[in-house]
Design a protein around this motif. Sequence first.
Motif: not given
Length: 325
Positions: A62, A65, A80-81, A89-90, A99-101
């Motif tokens: 995190e 991110l 970018r997160p 964020l997770t 996580s995703c970006v």
Amino acid sequence: MTSEAKAHAMAQTALYSWGQAVAPPRLVKNRENIVFEAHLKDGRHVALRLHRPGYQGRAGIEAELRWCAALSRQGLPVTRPVPATNGALTGSVANRVTSCVEWFAGEPVGAGDLPLGPDVAHVRAEAAELGALIARFHACCDADPPRGFTRHAWDAEGFLGERPLWGRFWEHPLLAPDEAAVLTQARALARERLAQAEDFGPIHADLLRENVLRGPSGLALIDFDDGGPGWRLYDLATALVQGWGDPLWGAQAQGLVAGYRATRPLAPDQVALLPLFVALRSFASAGWIVTRAEASDPRQRLYLERALDLARHLIARTVPWKEDE
């Protein structure tokens, strides 16, 4: 390595935290971190990451991110997160943090992207473009330092201590006794010379070609998983280390430094330390590969040969690339 079937099952479960995808995600990378490309139902195009257990931990991920979000706000082209539907964020699946970006459209930079028979000027110009981006990245980190940055440090202990971040390279099981002696001597010399390095702060720490993408808008940086506090020269060295053995390696080094200096100061005595940091990256990689591949994998010996060559240059105080290109 996680089986593809299990990886896909974990990804499908993980995507519930982001509102699910419109179609099954596409597996991009199945290594320590597992990465999928996915199109979310809300229209966002993302990279879903299933983080390796026991490396950074949720707090470290995190922090990464938030760091990337701050860099992006300054205009730096980084991943970018994408927050989950609950704003976090997770997420979690099995024993992994997820996580995703945002997805970056582009291809990794490298020799394969160059036209046939690239000349020195072309190679130098491409390296200068990357050097300038690395300088911008470092400047942005200084302008808005990351907070809560609980990450592994790329310092003397992280490279050369009794428990280096990526393993005790001088004890690689394929080393002959005389080769082990070379790496042991280089390790001691490297620790002495690290005292001359000056610029220490947040770094990416893994700017290999696969983590620098060329897209419609230029270069972008991805995969900050190894990022943490460290010497800035290490980012330049990591961007350079894959040129080992390339007849135009000197042009790459010159271009990278020139591009960096056009954007951010880099004193001559610090440039002189670049071969040291390239050696440090080669040492780290030689330690890393021990537990990541079978003993028969050709990368084991290749990484050792590179580390030994750069260690000998370090001991002889010579530059491993041609400086007159």
